[in-house]
Motif scaffolding. Structure first.
Motif, PDB file in Angstrom:
ATOM      1  N   TYR A 165      70.677  19.816 -11.623  1.00 31.46           N
ATOM      2  CA  TYR A 165      70.513  20.923 -11.476  1.00 31.46           C
ATOM      3  C   TYR A 165      71.038  21.720 -10.254  1.00 31.46           C
ATOM      4  O   TYR A 165      70.228  20.998  -8.944  1.00 31.46           O
ATOM      5  CB  TYR A 165      68.989  20.959 -11.214  1.00 31.46           C
ATOM      6  CG  TYR A 165      68.443  20.439 -12.451  1.00 31.46           C
ATOM      7  CD1 TYR A 165      68.516  18.617 -12.450  1.00 31.46           C
ATOM      8  CD2 TYR A 165      67.635  20.684 -14.040  1.00 31.46           C
ATOM      9  CE1 TYR A 165      67.924  17.541 -13.003  1.00 31.46           C
ATOM     10  CE2 TYR A 165      67.357  19.822 -14.926  1.00 31.46           C
ATOM     11  CZ  TYR A 165      66.781  18.444 -14.418  1.00 31.46           C
ATOM     12  OH  TYR A 165      67.183  18.243 -15.584  1.00 31.46           O
ATOM     13  N   TYR A 167      68.782  25.193  -7.530  1.00 30.84           N
ATOM     14  CA  TYR A 167      67.944  26.374  -7.666  1.00 30.84           C
ATOM     15  C   TYR A 167      68.294  27.196  -6.120  1.00 30.84           C
ATOM     16  O   TYR A 167      68.614  26.360  -5.388  1.00 30.84           O
ATOM     17  CB  TYR A 167      67.071  25.130  -7.208  1.00 30.84           C
ATOM     18  CG  TYR A 167      66.026  24.729  -8.731  1.00 30.84           C
ATOM     19  CD1 TYR A 167      65.702  23.479  -8.686  1.00 30.84           C
ATOM     20  CD2 TYR A 167      65.048  24.900  -9.826  1.00 30.84           C
ATOM     21  CE1 TYR A 167      65.751  22.558  -9.850  1.00 30.84           C
ATOM     22  CE2 TYR A 167      64.401  24.016 -10.860  1.00 30.84           C
ATOM     23  CZ  TYR A 167      64.874  22.692 -10.401  1.00 30.84           C
ATOM     24  OH  TYR A 167      64.201  22.282 -11.589  1.00 30.84           O
ATOM     25  N   GLN A 223      65.552  29.456  -3.578  1.00 27.94           N
ATOM     26  CA  GLN A 223      64.884  29.700  -2.595  1.00 27.94           C
ATOM     27  C   GLN A 223      64.161  30.807  -2.047  1.00 27.94           C
ATOM     28  O   GLN A 223      65.181  30.826  -1.598  1.00 27.94           O
ATOM     29  CB  GLN A 223      63.695  28.117  -1.931  1.00 27.94           C
ATOM     30  CG  GLN A 223      62.662  28.610  -1.741  1.00 27.94           C
ATOM     31  CD  GLN A 223      61.741  27.123  -1.454  1.00 27.94           C
ATOM     32  OE1 GLN A 223      63.031  26.348  -0.027  1.00 27.94           O
ATOM     33  NE2 GLN A 223      60.999  26.840  -1.357  1.00 27.94           N
ATOM     34  N   MET A 244      58.965  32.936  -3.499  1.00 30.55           N
ATOM     35  CA  MET A 244      58.395  33.476  -5.469  1.00 30.55           C
ATOM     36  C   MET A 244      59.386  31.945  -5.623  1.00 30.55           C
ATOM     37  O   MET A 244      59.126  31.815  -6.720  1.00 30.55           O
ATOM     38  CB  MET A 244      59.769  33.987  -5.267  1.00 30.55           C
ATOM     39  CG  MET A 244      59.709  35.385  -4.898  1.00 30.55           C
ATOM     40  SD  MET A 244      61.677  35.847  -5.377  1.00 30.55           S
ATOM     41  CE  MET A 244      61.163  35.714  -7.309  1.00 30.55           C
ATOM     42  N   GLY A 245      59.123  30.769  -4.770  1.00 32.92           N
ATOM     43  CA  GLY A 245      58.837  29.452  -5.180  1.00 32.92           C
ATOM     44  C   GLY A 245      60.770  29.166  -5.237  1.00 32.92           C
ATOM     45  O   GLY A 245      61.230  29.707  -5.273  1.00 32.92           O
ATOM     46  N   LEU A 246      60.956  27.852  -6.411  1.00 28.72           N
ATOM     47  CA  LEU A 246      62.696  27.362  -6.431  1.00 28.72           C
ATOM     48  C   LEU A 246      62.305  28.462  -8.187  1.00 28.72           C
ATOM     49  O   LEU A 246      61.684  28.350  -9.337  1.00 28.72           O
ATOM     50  CB  LEU A 246      62.566  26.858  -7.001  1.00 28.72           C
ATOM     51  CG  LEU A 246      63.026  25.401  -5.325  1.00 28.72           C
ATOM     52  CD1 LEU A 246      61.881  25.302  -4.329  1.00 28.72           C
ATOM     53  CD2 LEU A 246      63.232  23.655  -5.597  1.00 28.72           C
ATOM     54  N   LEU A 305      65.257  28.013 -10.464  1.00 28.85           N
ATOM     55  CA  LEU A 305      66.161  27.012 -11.351  1.00 28.85           C
ATOM     56  C   LEU A 305      67.775  28.037 -12.362  1.00 28.85           C
ATOM     57  O   LEU A 305      67.689  29.123 -12.800  1.00 28.85           O
ATOM     58  CB  LEU A 305      65.491  26.388 -13.194  1.00 28.85           C
ATOM     59  CG  LEU A 305      67.434  25.438 -13.471  1.00 28.85           C
ATOM     60  CD1 LEU A 305      67.676  24.553 -12.798  1.00 28.85           C
ATOM     61  CD2 LEU A 305      66.642  25.432 -15.092  1.00 28.85           C
ATOM     62  N   TYR A 338      71.791  24.393 -15.006  1.00 28.72           N
ATOM     63  CA  TYR A 338      71.350  23.046 -15.095  1.00 28.72           C
ATOM     64  C   TYR A 338      72.926  22.407 -15.509  1.00 28.72           C
ATOM     65  O   TYR A 338      73.419  22.340 -16.481  1.00 28.72           O
ATOM     66  CB  TYR A 338      70.519  22.204 -15.712  1.00 28.72           C
ATOM     67  CG  TYR A 338      70.086  22.776 -16.882  1.00 28.72           C
ATOM     68  CD1 TYR A 338      69.649  23.791 -17.584  1.00 28.72           C
ATOM     69  CD2 TYR A 338      70.286  21.682 -18.192  1.00 28.72           C
ATOM     70  CE1 TYR A 338      69.221  24.465 -18.105  1.00 28.72           C
ATOM     71  CE2 TYR A 338      69.689  22.270 -19.122  1.00 28.72           C
ATOM     72  CZ  TYR A 338      69.144  23.741 -19.749  1.00 28.72           C
ATOM     73  OH  TYR A 338      68.690  23.541 -20.705  1.00 28.72           O
ATOM     74  N   LYS A 353      72.405  28.137 -19.060  1.00 30.04           N
ATOM     75  CA  LYS A 353      71.779  28.560 -18.120  1.00 30.04           C
ATOM     76  C   LYS A 353      70.578  28.345 -17.178  1.00 30.04           C
ATOM     77  O   LYS A 353      69.792  28.164 -18.508  1.00 30.04           O
ATOM     78  CB  LYS A 353      71.979  29.776 -19.064  1.00 30.04           C
ATOM     79  CG  LYS A 353      73.284  30.836 -18.393  1.00 30.04           C
ATOM     80  CD  LYS A 353      73.684  32.058 -18.912  1.00 30.04           C
ATOM     81  CE  LYS A 353      75.026  32.523 -18.997  1.00 30.04           C
ATOM     82  NZ  LYS A 353      75.081  33.630 -19.320  1.00 30.04           N
ATOM     83  N   GLY A 354      69.644  28.872 -16.490  1.00 25.00           N
ATOM     84  CA  GLY A 354      68.608  28.200 -16.075  1.00 25.00           C
ATOM     85  C   GLY A 354      67.911  30.163 -16.302  1.00 25.00           C
ATOM     86  O   GLY A 354      68.789  30.831 -17.103  1.00 25.00           O
ATOM     87  N   PHE A 402      68.897  24.303  -3.420  1.00 21.41           N
ATOM     88  CA  PHE A 402      68.895  23.185  -3.093  1.00 21.41           C
ATOM     89  C   PHE A 402      69.395  22.764  -5.037  1.00 21.41           C
ATOM     90  O   PHE A 402      69.173  23.467  -6.238  1.00 21.41           O
ATOM     91  CB  PHE A 402      67.505  22.868  -3.597  1.00 21.41           C
ATOM     92  CG  PHE A 402      66.438  23.105  -2.516  1.00 21.41           C
ATOM     93  CD1 PHE A 402      66.078  24.299  -2.309  1.00 21.41           C
ATOM     94  CD2 PHE A 402      66.687  22.529  -1.609  1.00 21.41           C
ATOM     95  CE1 PHE A 402      65.036  24.660  -1.200  1.00 21.41           C
ATOM     96  CE2 PHE A 402      65.969  22.130  -0.556  1.00 21.41           C
ATOM     97  CZ  PHE A 402      65.427  23.381   0.090  1.00 21.41           C
ATOM     98  N   GLN A 444      62.231  15.269 -10.526  1.00 21.73           N
ATOM     99  CA  GLN A 444      63.905  15.400  -9.772  1.00 21.73           C
ATOM    100  C   GLN A 444      63.817  15.073  -8.774  1.00 21.73           C
ATOM    101  O   GLN A 444      62.646  15.543  -7.647  1.00 21.73           O
ATOM    102  CB  GLN A 444      63.625  17.048  -9.847  1.00 21.73           C
ATOM    103  CG  GLN A 444      64.140  17.636 -12.067  1.00 21.73           C
ATOM    104  CD  GLN A 444      64.516  18.543 -11.865  1.00 21.73           C
ATOM    105  OE1 GLN A 444      64.415  19.448 -10.975  1.00 21.73           O
ATOM    106  NE2 GLN A 444      63.629  19.384 -13.169  1.00 21.73           N
ATOM    107  N   PHE A 464      65.622  15.932  -4.747  1.00 23.71           N
ATOM    108  CA  PHE A 464      66.441  17.199  -4.601  1.00 23.71           C
ATOM    109  C   PHE A 464      67.142  16.911  -2.984  1.00 23.71           C
ATOM    110  O   PHE A 464      66.661  15.756  -2.340  1.00 23.71           O
ATOM    111  CB  PHE A 464      65.224  18.165  -4.212  1.00 23.71           C
ATOM    112  CG  PHE A 464      64.615  19.190  -5.086  1.00 23.71           C
ATOM    113  CD1 PHE A 464      63.233  18.923  -5.979  1.00 23.71           C
ATOM    114  CD2 PHE A 464      65.247  19.979  -5.812  1.00 23.71           C
ATOM    115  CE1 PHE A 464      63.051  19.105  -6.754  1.00 23.71           C
ATOM    116  CE2 PHE A 464      64.533  20.486  -6.111  1.00 23.71           C
ATOM    117  CZ  PHE A 464      64.056  20.769  -6.899  1.00 23.71           C
ATOM    118  N   GLY A 465      68.194  17.482  -2.791  1.00 23.30           N
ATOM    119  CA  GLY A 465      68.886  17.262  -2.066  1.00 23.30           C
ATOM    120  C   GLY A 465      68.368  18.062  -0.577  1.00 23.30           C
ATOM    121  O   GLY A 465      67.406  18.864  -0.288  1.00 23.30           O
TER     122      GLY A 465
END
Lengths: 114, 115
Positions: free
Chosen positions: A33, A35, A37, A41-43, A45, A48, A57-58, A90, A103, A105-106
């Motif tokens: 995925y 994302y 940030q 607004m949070g993360l 997508l 993916y 598409k996200g 991310f 999930q 994350f990096g």
């Protein structure tokens, strides 16, 4: 024990420049995925890939392209960067087939477009 | 409508006290999963705890527990005996339908632990 590795960690671009964000995972996960940030607004997508050779598409795909190069690697490309793409990006991955479906994350790429 | 709502932009808590971070969600899907992630100042996203919609018991992971109230559609994170290292942003997230690829995040709560 690398997990999900993203490069670069930081990048500054001028409007109109292009660049590719790299992501690799060593957990043999099927899904990957991208994302972004933004403050408050949070993360969200962007794109993916449920398996090698497939991408979807996200929520916010406009201005981006992706490539699932192989099972390990999933890259995000900005063809013509815009200031609105200034964000923290991310990459994440997960193993399919489990209900829990965590999930991982990096560490993120902080991108500034001037 | 927001699928995940975190109503506390910021919280200050005394060290060693317990803290509850609120999360409400909105879905009509009977099968869903709820997640909490921690984002310290270094920026990485760290998975903390998971609750499935069919799980009979509240999830626990060490000092973290999830207060899951299905009828109220809430999934609050409880951190017991808070530590200075708990200072971070905390995000609640949901995946509707266990096979769905997409994770929807809330806007987060910034938790600051006061010595």
């Amino acid at each position: 024990n690398a997990g999900v590795t993203q490069t670069p960690k930081f990048q500054v671009l001028k409007t109109g420049q292009s660049m590719t964000l790299q992501c690799a995972q060593d957990m043999n996960h099927n899904s990957m995925y991208w994302y972004r940030q933004d403050p408050g607004m949070g993360l969200r997508l962007i794109y993916y890939s449920a398996s090698e050779g497939t991408t979807d598409k996200g929520e916010v795909p406009n201005g981006y392209n992706v490539s699932r190069l192989n099972k390990r690697e999933f890259s995000l490309r900005l063809e013509s960067a815009a200031p609105s793409q200034t964000s923290v990006y991310f990459c994440a991955s997960r193993r399919q087939g489990l209900t829990k479906n965590i999930q991982y994350f990096g560490a993120g790429t902080r991108l500034s477009v001037l | 409508a927001q699928k995940i709502t975190q109503t506390q932009p910021g919280m200050f808590v005394q060290e060693k006290e317990a803290v509850t971070l609120d999360c409400t969600y909105d879905t009509s899907d009977p099968s869903y999963g709820l997640f909490w992630y921690k984002q310290p100042s270094s920026g990485e996203m760290i998975f903390l705890i998971y609750q499935g919609s069919y799980d009979q018991q509240n999830a626990t992971e060490g000092r973290y527990s999830l207060n899951f109230q299905k009828a109220r559609k809430s999934a609050n994170l409880v951190i017991s005996a808070s530590q200075l290292g708990d200072s971070a942003m905390y995000f609640c997230a949901m995946r509707e339908n266990f096979g769905n690829e997409k994770l929807t995040f809330g806007t987060g709560t910034r938790l600051t632990i006061i010595p």
